[in-house]
Design a protein around this motif. Structure first.
Motif, PDB file in Angstrom:
ATOM      1  N   UNK A   1       0.918  -1.255   0.136  1.00 29.52           N
ATOM      2  CA  UNK A   1       0.041   0.004  -0.091  1.00 29.52           C
ATOM      3  C   UNK A   1       0.738   1.296  -0.077  1.00 29.52           C
ATOM      4  N   UNK A   2       1.849   1.206   0.780  1.00 30.15           N
ATOM      5  CA  UNK A   2       2.940   2.129   0.753  1.00 30.15           C
ATOM      6  C   UNK A   2       3.556   2.700  -0.519  1.00 30.15           C
ATOM      7  N   UNK A   3       4.087   1.687  -1.257  1.00 26.01           N
ATOM      8  CA  UNK A   3       4.765   1.678  -2.445  1.00 26.01           C
ATOM      9  C   UNK A   3       4.135   2.181  -3.797  1.00 26.01           C
ATOM     10  N   UNK A   4       2.648   2.072  -3.706  1.00 25.80           N
ATOM     11  CA  UNK A   4       1.658   2.701  -4.588  1.00 25.80           C
ATOM     12  C   UNK A   4       2.022   4.132  -4.787  1.00 25.80           C
TER      13      UNK A   4
ATOM     14  N   UNK B   1       9.785   3.730  -8.904  1.00 25.99           N
ATOM     15  CA  UNK B   1      10.049   2.459  -9.454  1.00 25.99           C
ATOM     16  C   UNK B   1      11.138   1.777  -8.581  1.00 25.99           C
ATOM     17  N   UNK B   2      12.056   2.549  -7.950  1.00 21.24           N
ATOM     18  CA  UNK B   2      12.827   1.920  -6.907  1.00 21.24           C
ATOM     19  C   UNK B   2      12.135   1.204  -6.104  1.00 21.24           C
ATOM     20  N   UNK B   3      11.120   1.800  -5.427  1.00 22.02           N
ATOM     21  CA  UNK B   3      10.636   1.122  -4.255  1.00 22.02           C
ATOM     22  C   UNK B   3       9.917   0.085  -4.666  1.00 22.02           C
ATOM     23  N   UNK B   4       9.059   0.113  -5.567  1.00 20.51           N
ATOM     24  CA  UNK B   4       8.267  -0.937  -6.389  1.00 20.51           C
ATOM     25  C   UNK B   4       9.184  -2.329  -6.549  1.00 20.51           C
ATOM     26  N   UNK B   5      10.549  -1.998  -6.933  1.00 24.62           N
ATOM     27  CA  UNK B   5      11.318  -3.234  -7.318  1.00 24.62           C
ATOM     28  C   UNK B   5      12.038  -3.789  -5.979  1.00 24.62           C
TER      29      UNK B   5
ATOM     30  N   UNK C   1      -0.777 -18.156   1.225  1.00 22.63           N
ATOM     31  CA  UNK C   1      -0.005 -17.015   1.254  1.00 22.63           C
ATOM     32  C   UNK C   1       0.971 -17.075   0.133  1.00 22.63           C
ATOM     33  N   UNK C   2       1.255 -18.087  -0.558  1.00 24.12           N
ATOM     34  CA  UNK C   2       2.295 -18.323  -1.683  1.00 24.12           C
ATOM     35  C   UNK C   2       1.429 -18.061  -2.672  1.00 24.12           C
ATOM     36  N   UNK C   3       0.212 -17.963  -3.004  1.00 26.29           N
ATOM     37  CA  UNK C   3      -0.624 -17.397  -4.274  1.00 26.29           C
ATOM     38  C   UNK C   3      -0.992 -16.063  -4.004  1.00 26.29           C
ATOM     39  N   UNK C   4      -0.897 -15.437  -2.897  1.00 28.41           N
ATOM     40  CA  UNK C   4      -1.062 -14.005  -2.733  1.00 28.41           C
ATOM     41  C   UNK C   4       0.262 -13.254  -3.352  1.00 28.41           C
ATOM     42  N   UNK C   5       1.283 -13.960  -2.756  1.00 29.16           N
ATOM     43  CA  UNK C   5       2.502 -13.333  -3.061  1.00 29.16           C
ATOM     44  C   UNK C   5       2.955 -13.349  -4.404  1.00 29.16           C
ATOM     45  N   UNK C   6       2.655 -14.515  -5.319  1.00 24.28           N
ATOM     46  CA  UNK C   6       2.743 -14.296  -6.614  1.00 24.28           C
ATOM     47  C   UNK C   6       1.898 -13.759  -7.127  1.00 24.28           C
ATOM     48  N   UNK C   7       0.649 -13.390  -6.753  1.00 26.02           N
ATOM     49  CA  UNK C   7      -0.030 -12.284  -7.647  1.00 26.02           C
ATOM     50  C   UNK C   7       0.526 -10.960  -7.299  1.00 26.02           C
ATOM     51  N   UNK C   8       1.127 -10.611  -6.074  1.00 27.83           N
ATOM     52  CA  UNK C   8       1.853  -9.474  -6.026  1.00 27.83           C
ATOM     53  C   UNK C   8       3.035  -9.298  -6.981  1.00 27.83           C
ATOM     54  N   UNK C   9       3.793 -10.434  -7.043  1.00 23.25           N
ATOM     55  CA  UNK C   9       4.932 -10.232  -7.819  1.00 23.25           C
ATOM     56  C   UNK C   9       4.501 -10.047  -9.322  1.00 23.25           C
TER      57      UNK C   9
ATOM     58  N   UNK D   1       1.686  -8.694 -10.455  1.00 27.77           N
ATOM     59  CA  UNK D   1       1.340  -7.011 -10.294  1.00 27.77           C
ATOM     60  C   UNK D   1       2.290  -5.954 -10.304  1.00 27.77           C
ATOM     61  N   UNK D   2       3.427  -6.236  -9.679  1.00 28.79           N
ATOM     62  CA  UNK D   2       4.523  -5.487  -9.519  1.00 28.79           C
ATOM     63  C   UNK D   2       5.415  -5.266 -10.780  1.00 28.79           C
ATOM     64  N   UNK D   3       5.519  -6.584 -11.469  1.00 29.35           N
ATOM     65  CA  UNK D   3       6.287  -6.714 -12.654  1.00 29.35           C
ATOM     66  C   UNK D   3       5.378  -5.904 -13.754  1.00 29.35           C
ATOM     67  N   UNK D   4       4.040  -5.998 -13.610  1.00 29.10           N
ATOM     68  CA  UNK D   4       3.276  -5.385 -14.794  1.00 29.10           C
ATOM     69  C   UNK D   4       3.566  -3.683 -14.570  1.00 29.10           C
ATOM     70  N   UNK D   5       3.468  -3.173 -13.174  1.00 29.44           N
ATOM     71  CA  UNK D   5       3.561  -1.762 -13.082  1.00 29.44           C
ATOM     72  C   UNK D   5       4.947  -1.472 -13.502  1.00 29.44           C
ATOM     73  N   UNK D   6       6.049  -2.177 -13.304  1.00 27.79           N
ATOM     74  CA  UNK D   6       7.370  -1.825 -13.865  1.00 27.79           C
ATOM     75  C   UNK D   6       7.259  -1.679 -15.279  1.00 27.79           C
ATOM     76  N   UNK D   7       6.745  -2.528 -16.007  1.00 27.50           N
ATOM     77  CA  UNK D   7       6.673  -2.814 -17.431  1.00 27.50           C
ATOM     78  C   UNK D   7       5.931  -1.686 -18.063  1.00 27.50           C
ATOM     79  N   UNK D   8       4.999  -1.168 -17.260  1.00 31.31           N
ATOM     80  CA  UNK D   8       4.100  -0.073 -17.813  1.00 31.31           C
ATOM     81  C   UNK D   8       5.007   1.435 -17.802  1.00 31.31           C
ATOM     82  N   UNK D   9       5.710   1.543 -16.482  1.00 35.06           N
ATOM     83  CA  UNK D   9       6.610   2.638 -16.474  1.00 35.06           C
ATOM     84  C   UNK D   9       7.666   2.502 -17.581  1.00 35.06           C
TER      85      UNK D   9
END
Length: 280
Positions: free
Chosen positions: A109-112, A116-120, A207-215, A217-225
């Motif tokens: 929630x914070x890194x939203x 880009x560095x914080x998201x990585x 927990x692992x499924x949620x973490x995989x979804x987060x990874x 999502x973060x990769x999509x955000x970085x690619x979009x940037x």
């Protein structure tokens, strides 16, 4: 949060997942909440990152401790104190895993509102947490299987001892009964401890499924940037080319006007000369 890390076993009930049918599967949500997060807090980001990194190291250390205890199961050192120690490690580490998963939720929630560095950094911490929890869970299952196997061997040995005792003389049998009762009580206590250790196993699937979804999502955000940066650079270059073309066109237009003016002046001078000649 620091209190939860220093005293992870303060809760009197276990709700983080186990192999027994009576334990509930944890529902850990990693969906970021937008309330109260109108801006990015560098202090909170650093604090959460440090806590998560510390807990990742602690979980990894607990896994190594469990590896050492696993080697003692089934040996002469396989005593009640050993199983109590395993249970203590499981309890504290399970609490750390739960706390860290909540910290990761908060960090997302914070890194939203970060860069880009914080998201990585979030993606890196999430990946490391996924790895250490997976190893920890695997080690828990190995210990559970080993303690169960050791218990079964002890039960078989007890049965053999009982059968052997039945062939003894009545006097010897009376003497053995007291020892067998004590041994039986120890077996009941050991069974309770084995079931307790089995109940400590952390069910990490959710927990692992949620973490995989987060990874993802973060990769999509970085690619979009990255795509937006490339598109912006292309637009800037296109604008520069258009400006160069406009400047060249403007210079050419000015030269044409100047030439027309010179021609007009020359024609005017010629006409004037003709008129003057005729008048004279």
């Amino acid at each position: 949060m620091s209190q939860a890390l220093n005293n992870p076993s303060s809760s009197t009930h276990r709700d983080y997942g186990a192999t027994s049918t009576s334990s509930a599967t944890p529902e850990v949500s990693f969906a970021a909440t937008s309330s109260g997060n109108s801006g990015f807090s560098p202090t909170e980001f650093v604090s959460l990152s440090e806590d998560i990194g510390h807990n990742i190291t602690a979980v990894n250390s607990s896994t190594k401790q469990l590896e050492k205890q696993l080697k003692l199961i089934g040996t002469a050192k396989d005593l009640s104190t050993l199983r109590d120690k395993i249970h203590s490690i499981n309890t504290k580490t399970n609490a750390r895993v739960q706390t860290t998963s909540l910290d990761l939720q908060r960090l997302q929630a914070v890194v939203q509102h970060g860069d880009r560095q914080q998201k990585l950094q979030l993606e890196k911490l999430t990946r490391e947490f996924h790895t250490v929890v997976d190893k920890y869970s695997t080690q828990q299952k190995r210990i559970s299987e080993a303690t169960r196997h050791s218990y079964q061997l002890s039960v078989e040995a007890e049965r053999e001892a009982e059968m052997s005792a039945q062939t003894e003389l009545l006097q010897q049998q009376r003497q053995e009964q007291a020892g067998l009762q004590q041994q039986h009580d120890l077996m009941l206590e050991r069974q309770r401890q084995v079931e307790q250790i089995e109940a400590d196993i952390l069910d990490v699937n959710v927990i692992m499924n949620k973490l995989s979804t987060m990874v993802v999502e973060q990769r999509e955000v970085v690619d979009t940037i990255g795509t937006n940066v490339e598109n912006s650079a292309a637009m800037v270059e296109e604008g520069r080319i258009q400006l160069q073309k406009a400047a060249a066109s403007r210079n050419s237009h000015r030269r044409k006007i100047l030439i027309l003016l010179v021609i007009a002046v020359i024609i005017g001078l010629v006409v004037t000369g003709i008129i003057v000649g005729k008048l004279s």
